[in-house]
Design a protein around this motif. Structure first.
Motif, PDB file in Angstrom:
ATOM      1  N   PHE A   4       0.355   2.185   4.246  1.00  0.00           N
ATOM      2  CA  PHE A   4      -0.024   0.790   4.029  1.00  0.00           C
ATOM      3  C   PHE A   4       0.887  -0.138   4.826  1.00  0.00           C
ATOM      4  CE2 PHE A   4      -2.106   1.493  -0.403  1.00  0.00           C
ATOM      5  CZ  PHE A   4      -3.325   1.730   0.203  1.00  0.00           C
ATOM      6  N   ASP A   5       2.191   0.128   4.769  1.00  0.00           N
ATOM      7  CA  ASP A   5       3.145  -0.708   5.502  1.00  0.00           C
ATOM      8  C   ASP A   5       2.824  -0.712   6.994  1.00  0.00           C
ATOM      9  OD1 ASP A   5       4.430  -1.149   3.088  1.00  0.00           O
ATOM     10  OD2 ASP A   5       5.997   0.348   3.452  1.00  0.00           O
ATOM     11  N   GLU A   6       2.513   0.462   7.536  1.00  0.00           N
ATOM     12  CA  GLU A   6       2.194   0.576   8.961  1.00  0.00           C
ATOM     13  C   GLU A   6       0.912  -0.171   9.320  1.00  0.00           C
ATOM     14  OE1 GLU A   6       2.011   4.765   9.499  1.00  0.00           O
ATOM     15  OE2 GLU A   6       4.191   5.048   9.364  1.00  0.00           O
ATOM     16  N   ASN A   7       0.037  -0.327   8.329  1.00  0.00           N
ATOM     17  CA  ASN A   7      -1.223  -1.036   8.555  1.00  0.00           C
ATOM     18  C   ASN A   7      -1.138  -2.507   8.143  1.00  0.00           C
ATOM     19  OD1 ASN A   7      -3.723   0.821   9.385  1.00  0.00           O
ATOM     20  ND2 ASN A   7      -2.317   2.051   8.142  1.00  0.00           N
ATOM     21  N   GLY A   8       0.051  -2.980   7.873  1.00  0.00           N
ATOM     22  CA  GLY A   8       0.251  -4.390   7.579  1.00  0.00           C
ATOM     23  C   GLY A   8      -0.166  -4.827   6.192  1.00  0.00           C
ATOM     24  N   VAL A   9      -0.319  -3.893   5.265  1.00  0.00           N
ATOM     25  CA  VAL A   9      -0.679  -4.250   3.885  1.00  0.00           C
ATOM     26  C   VAL A   9       0.584  -4.726   3.172  1.00  0.00           C
ATOM     27  CG1 VAL A   9      -1.637  -3.449   1.705  1.00  0.00           C
ATOM     28  CG2 VAL A   9      -2.524  -2.548   3.869  1.00  0.00           C
ATOM     29  N   GLU A  10       0.564  -5.957   2.707  1.00  0.00           N
ATOM     30  CA  GLU A  10       1.765  -6.548   2.119  1.00  0.00           C
ATOM     31  C   GLU A  10       1.827  -6.418   0.607  1.00  0.00           C
ATOM     32  OE1 GLU A  10       1.926 -10.571   3.426  1.00  0.00           O
ATOM     33  OE2 GLU A  10       2.411 -10.049   5.515  1.00  0.00           O
ATOM     34  N   ASN A  11       0.691  -6.207  -0.044  1.00  0.00           N
ATOM     35  CA  ASN A  11       0.654  -6.146  -1.505  1.00  0.00           C
ATOM     36  C   ASN A  11      -0.204  -4.975  -1.955  1.00  0.00           C
ATOM     37  OD1 ASN A  11       2.027  -8.800  -1.978  1.00  0.00           O
ATOM     38  ND2 ASN A  11       0.226  -9.534  -0.876  1.00  0.00           N
ATOM     39  N   TYR A  12       0.384  -4.109  -2.750  1.00  0.00           N
ATOM     40  CA  TYR A  12      -0.379  -2.951  -3.225  1.00  0.00           C
ATOM     41  C   TYR A  12       0.251  -2.331  -4.462  1.00  0.00           C
ATOM     42  CZ  TYR A  12       3.138  -0.456  -0.323  1.00  0.00           C
ATOM     43  OH  TYR A  12       4.305  -0.001   0.250  1.00  0.00           O
ATOM     44  N   LEU A  13      -0.582  -1.596  -5.186  1.00  0.00           N
ATOM     45  CA  LEU A  13      -0.143  -0.744  -6.294  1.00  0.00           C
ATOM     46  C   LEU A  13      -0.836   0.597  -6.125  1.00  0.00           C
ATOM     47  CD1 LEU A  13       0.425  -1.467 -10.012  1.00  0.00           C
ATOM     48  CD2 LEU A  13      -1.002   0.461  -9.356  1.00  0.00           C
ATOM     49  N   ILE A  14      -0.031   1.647  -6.013  1.00  0.00           N
ATOM     50  CA  ILE A  14      -0.545   3.007  -5.851  1.00  0.00           C
ATOM     51  C   ILE A  14      -0.239   3.775  -7.123  1.00  0.00           C
ATOM     52  CG2 ILE A  14      -0.458   5.099  -4.457  1.00  0.00           C
ATOM     53  CD1 ILE A  14       0.900   3.257  -2.269  1.00  0.00           C
ATOM     54  N   GLU A  15      -1.279   4.280  -7.792  1.00  0.00           N
ATOM     55  CA  GLU A  15      -1.103   5.051  -9.033  1.00  0.00           C
ATOM     56  C   GLU A  15      -1.798   6.393  -8.874  1.00  0.00           C
ATOM     57  OE1 GLU A  15      -2.511   6.966 -12.512  1.00  0.00           O
ATOM     58  OE2 GLU A  15      -3.845   5.580 -11.437  1.00  0.00           O
ATOM     59  N   VAL A  16      -1.034   7.450  -9.017  1.00  0.00           N
ATOM     60  CA  VAL A  16      -1.579   8.804  -8.977  1.00  0.00           C
ATOM     61  C   VAL A  16      -1.047   9.555 -10.194  1.00  0.00           C
ATOM     62  CG1 VAL A  16      -1.811  10.953  -7.679  1.00  0.00           C
ATOM     63  CG2 VAL A  16      -1.592   8.780  -6.437  1.00  0.00           C
ATOM     64  N   GLY A  17      -1.953   9.921 -11.101  1.00  0.00           N
ATOM     65  CA  GLY A  17      -1.549  10.681 -12.279  1.00  0.00           C
ATOM     66  C   GLY A  17      -0.496  10.000 -13.126  1.00  0.00           C
ATOM     67  N   GLY A  18      -0.509   8.663 -13.165  1.00  0.00           N
ATOM     68  CA  GLY A  18       0.438   7.941 -14.006  1.00  0.00           C
ATOM     69  C   GLY A  18       1.736   7.580 -13.320  1.00  0.00           C
ATOM     70  N   GLU A  19       1.898   7.962 -12.063  1.00  0.00           N
ATOM     71  CA  GLU A  19       3.091   7.576 -11.314  1.00  0.00           C
ATOM     72  C   GLU A  19       2.721   6.452 -10.357  1.00  0.00           C
ATOM     73  OE1 GLU A  19       4.852  11.064  -9.635  1.00  0.00           O
ATOM     74  OE2 GLU A  19       4.813  12.118 -11.540  1.00  0.00           O
ATOM     75  N   ILE A  20       3.662   5.532 -10.145  1.00  0.00           N
ATOM     76  CA  ILE A  20       3.302   4.262  -9.514  1.00  0.00           C
ATOM     77  C   ILE A  20       4.317   3.840  -8.459  1.00  0.00           C
ATOM     78  CG2 ILE A  20       3.290   1.772 -10.015  1.00  0.00           C
ATOM     79  CD1 ILE A  20       1.691   2.359 -12.490  1.00  0.00           C
ATOM     80  N   LEU A  21       3.794   3.228  -7.394  1.00  0.00           N
ATOM     81  CA  LEU A  21       4.608   2.535  -6.399  1.00  0.00           C
ATOM     82  C   LEU A  21       3.985   1.173  -6.172  1.00  0.00           C
ATOM     83  CD1 LEU A  21       6.891   2.555  -4.217  1.00  0.00           C
ATOM     84  CD2 LEU A  21       5.154   3.407  -2.617  1.00  0.00           C
ATOM     85  N   THR A  22       4.810   0.141  -6.162  1.00  0.00           N
ATOM     86  CA  THR A  22       4.300  -1.216  -5.982  1.00  0.00           C
ATOM     87  C   THR A  22       4.972  -1.905  -4.802  1.00  0.00           C
ATOM     88  OG1 THR A  22       5.965  -2.278  -7.389  1.00  0.00           O
ATOM     89  CG2 THR A  22       3.977  -1.446  -8.473  1.00  0.00           C
ATOM     90  N   LYS A  23       4.253  -2.859  -4.247  1.00  0.00           N
ATOM     91  CA  LYS A  23       4.825  -3.766  -3.255  1.00  0.00           C
ATOM     92  C   LYS A  23       4.164  -5.116  -3.419  1.00  0.00           C
ATOM     93  CE  LYS A  23       5.840  -4.479   1.629  1.00  0.00           C
ATOM     94  NZ  LYS A  23       5.734  -3.923   3.011  1.00  0.00           N
ATOM     95  N   GLY A  24       4.959  -6.167  -3.313  1.00  0.00           N
ATOM     96  CA  GLY A  24       4.432  -7.518  -3.465  1.00  0.00           C
ATOM     97  C   GLY A  24       4.864  -8.113  -4.787  1.00  0.00           C
ATOM     98  N   ASN A  25       5.458  -9.287  -4.758  1.00  0.00           N
ATOM     99  CA  ASN A  25       5.833  -9.956  -6.003  1.00  0.00           C
ATOM    100  C   ASN A  25       5.865 -11.457  -5.784  1.00  0.00           C
ATOM    101  OD1 ASN A  25       8.646 -10.834  -5.277  1.00  0.00           O
ATOM    102  ND2 ASN A  25       8.895  -8.623  -5.033  1.00  0.00           N
ATOM    103  N   SER A  26       5.999 -12.185  -6.876  1.00  0.00           N
ATOM    104  CA  SER A  26       5.883 -13.639  -6.828  1.00  0.00           C
ATOM    105  C   SER A  26       7.009 -14.299  -6.041  1.00  0.00           C
ATOM    106  CB  SER A  26       5.848 -14.194  -8.253  1.00  0.00           C
ATOM    107  OG  SER A  26       7.002 -13.800  -8.962  1.00  0.00           O
TER     108      SER A  26
END
Length: 347
Positions: free
Chosen positions: A189-211
């Protein structure tokens, strides 16, 4: 796309489910794509900001799953790790395998062996892996398996080959490979310029983007299930606000045993140092870290470790924060939170 399992088994116990509560949109121009599916033996939900509705990165997401499967899935006979488990010492592992191997070695040393990727043979023997289980495990059988258990018996050569002291050593990176996969999707996502995301797989999470960084997305908020609930219930025990962080939770959700003599609550987890399922009153562990691979690995380790050792580890590991729920002999919940985790909790 390969639909191959990364079965967690008894080593990681039961992955606790997380609920995405909000990603409050404060800008009408912000568009979020939602991708859902099945991979690594579980479901996934991925939300990411796109410029318009015609954009979809799902093919790239599935390519990441395929890449990790090809390198580290114990359920795929053609994977690199399966070849290594069959005794191939000539195979030069890819960069993905190398990164997971080095992190696993770091956590193995930091947890004094309570996190151990060579526990795969024991997982299989106790009936929680892809291989045939042994019936009525006896002490001599456990002792024989312990002879080829121990990550200190595995090395990576200068030319990136995996060398095992015993050919029967069975590597299993499932306790951190899912978190690593999530990190790889985040990098994509970072390489594709995505600035805000939440990735959830099987209850595990990575986030980017905040207020603090964007007016488009408030901090991502997720909820953690209570471990003390019936199968038909959905009781939330905490809400966590994540800012460019990862979180992994391991727990015995809806599956625990009460000792009839003592009344204590126990889950069965394998102690890699003894080779036996170990009684534990730790019901749930949630770990927050900068990467999901690190959160994943330490959530597993902290479930296995005695509570006093887990607390000591947390004091000496500034890169992670954790929330541990245990049950006392009366069945009451006892919470332990690091200062950093406490600051992430919402009322």
């Amino acid at each position: 796309m390969a639909s191959l399992k990364f079965k967690c088994g008894i080593f990681t116990v039961f992955i606790a489910s997380l609920i995405i509560l909000s990603c409050a949109n404060t800008d009408d121009e912000a568009n979020f794509k939602v991708e859902q599916g099945y991979a690594l033996g579980t479901t996934y939900t991925i939300k990411y900001e796109v410029k318009d509705d015609t954009v979809s990165l799902k093919p790239q997401i599935e390519a990441v799953f395929d890449t990790v499967n090809a390198s580290m899935s114990t359920y795929l006979p053609t994977s690199d790790i399966s070849a290594i488990n069959r005794g191939d010492s000539t195979l030069v592992v890819d960069a993905y395998f190398q990164e997971v191997y080095l992190k696993a070695k770091e956590v193995y040393r930091n947890t004094q062996g309570f996190f151990d990727p060579t526990i795969g043979a024991l997982i299989n023997a106790w009936g929680f892996g892809p291989e045939m289980a042994l019936d009525h495990m006896e002490q001599h059988e456990v002792d024989s398996l312990l002879e080829f258990t121990g990550f200190d018996k595995v090395f990576m050569s200068d030319d990136k080959r995996i060398i095992k002291k015993n050919k029967n050593i069975y590597l299993d990176f499932n306790a951190l490979a899912k978190g690593y996969t999530i990190d790889l999707i985040g990098r994509m996502f970072d390489e594709n310029g995505v600035e805000n995301y939440l990735i959830e797989v099987g209850g595990e999470i990575l986030t980017k983007g905040n207020s603090k960084k964007t007016s488009k997305v408030k901090n991502w908020v997720v909820a953690i299930d209570s471990p003390m609930q019936d199968k038909d219930q959905r009781v939330l025990i905490a809400k966590v606000q994540l800012e460019d962080k990862a979180m992994a939770t391991s727990g015995n959700y809806r599956k625990f045993r009460v000792d009839e003599k003592t009344g204590e609550h126990y889950v069965h987890i394998i102690n890699p140092l003894t080779g036996y399922p170990q009684k534990s009153n730790v019901l749930s562990v949630s770990v927050v870290a900068n990467t999901c691979m690190e959160a994943d690995a330490y959530a597993t380790a902290l479930m296995v470790m005695p509570l006093d050792k887990a607390k000591e580890l947390l004091k000496n590991t500034p890169t992670i924060d954790a929330y541990i729920i245990s049950a006392d002999k009366d069945g009451d919940l006892v919470e332990y939170k690091t200062k950093g985790f406490q600051e992430l909790l919402l009322d």
